[in-house]
Scaffold this motif. Sequence first.
Motif, short mmCIF file in Angstrom:
data_model
loop_
_atom_site.label_atom_id
_atom_site.label_comp_id
_atom_site.label_asym_id
_atom_site.label_seq_id
_atom_site.Cartn_x
_atom_site.Cartn_y
_atom_site.Cartn_z
N HIS A 61 0.84 -1.20 0.00
CA HIS A 61 0.00 0.00 0.00
C HIS A 61 0.87 1.25 0.00
CE1 HIS A 61 -4.24 1.35 0.73
NE2 HIS A 61 -3.60 2.47 1.02
N VAL A 67 1.16 4.11 -3.10
CA VAL A 67 0.90 5.53 -2.82
C VAL A 67 2.17 6.35 -2.98
CG1 VAL A 67 0.18 7.18 -1.05
CG2 VAL A 67 -1.03 5.01 -1.30
N SER A 81 2.50 9.30 -5.63
CA SER A 81 2.67 10.63 -5.05
C SER A 81 3.96 11.28 -5.52
CB SER A 81 2.65 10.54 -3.51
OG SER A 81 1.41 10.06 -3.05
N LEU A 128 -4.16 7.11 -9.18
CA LEU A 128 -3.75 7.94 -8.06
C LEU A 128 -2.96 9.16 -8.54
CD1 LEU A 128 -2.65 5.27 -5.40
CD2 LEU A 128 -4.83 6.47 -5.59
N VAL A 188 -1.51 13.27 -0.83
CA VAL A 188 -1.05 11.98 -0.32
C VAL A 188 -2.09 11.36 0.62
CG1 VAL A 188 0.70 10.81 1.07
CG2 VAL A 188 1.38 12.57 -0.57
N ASN A 217 -5.02 10.00 -1.29
CA ASN A 217 -4.65 8.83 -2.09
C ASN A 217 -4.41 7.59 -1.24
OD1 ASN A 217 -4.93 9.89 -4.62
ND2 ASN A 217 -2.77 10.31 -4.94
N ILE A 218 -4.08 7.76 0.03
CA ILE A 218 -3.92 6.59 0.91
C ILE A 218 -5.25 5.84 0.99
CG2 ILE A 218 -3.63 5.89 3.32
CD1 ILE A 218 -1.44 8.01 3.53
N ALA A 241 -6.29 4.42 -2.67
CA ALA A 241 -5.49 3.28 -3.15
C ALA A 241 -6.15 1.94 -2.87
CB ALA A 241 -4.10 3.31 -2.52
N ASN A 295 -3.06 -4.76 -1.76
CA ASN A 295 -2.75 -3.74 -0.75
C ASN A 295 -3.77 -3.85 0.38
OD1 ASN A 295 -5.11 -2.31 -1.59
ND2 ASN A 295 -3.94 -1.24 -3.16
#
Length: 255
Positions: A68, A72, A76, A136, A194, A197-198, A201, A211
Amino acid sequence: MKPGSLLARHVAPVPTSRRWLVPMAWFILLLMLSAGMGQLEWLFRLVEPDVREVIYRRAGFFALLGQHVMVVGVASLLAVLLGVGGAIAVTRPAGRDFLPLVSQLASIGQTFPPVAVLALAVPALGFGTLPIVVALLLYGLLPIVRNTLAGIDGIDPDVHEAARGMGMTAGEVLRQVELPLAAPVIIAGIRTSVTVNIATAALGATVGASNLGDPIIAGIVNGNTAYIVQGALLIGLLAITVDSVFERLQPASQA
């Protein structure tokens, strides 16, 4: 005295040990929960008392966490390079004509739902990690581009005049004046990108990207709420940990 040093901001330093205490606490809790999820079977049994298996065991939580973070992180990093680089390019005299185009392209990436991006990307890129990285990347560009533009354009013109009056070149103005002064706003945009997107994801699990979304998708498919809680809990802790790190970086960037 170095050129541009008179433009620097000064704030009272915060002891490093106290500054990073909260992020470290969240990080340790994340690691402990990833390693000891199986020890909490009794707790998740309260959530799903009627199912045979309440702990997700198709993959280790440590491995899922690492994958994961990797997905990300890659997305990122690409978003930062493209977003900050593109925003800087269109704030230069030669690139001003392309500023509306860059802003619109970044906005388009956010208006497309990540699920739609995945659906369009899979036929071209196949199943796995690459489609979610692309999704992402597109989804994370807007806050980075907007904040970089706002940070650079928000600098007082008198500051530019003072820097040029000290004999600084355009490159020196960018490196020693514009980027340091715009850094808090730029970091805020990266922080938003970020952190969002965590959570996003997790959708990668629907296209074969392993993930922390795996237990969530498995829980939805099998009607197992305990699986969903486990994945969501780790994703939430990861987001809080990363967000608290950025929270500490922002004041430091103003020093």
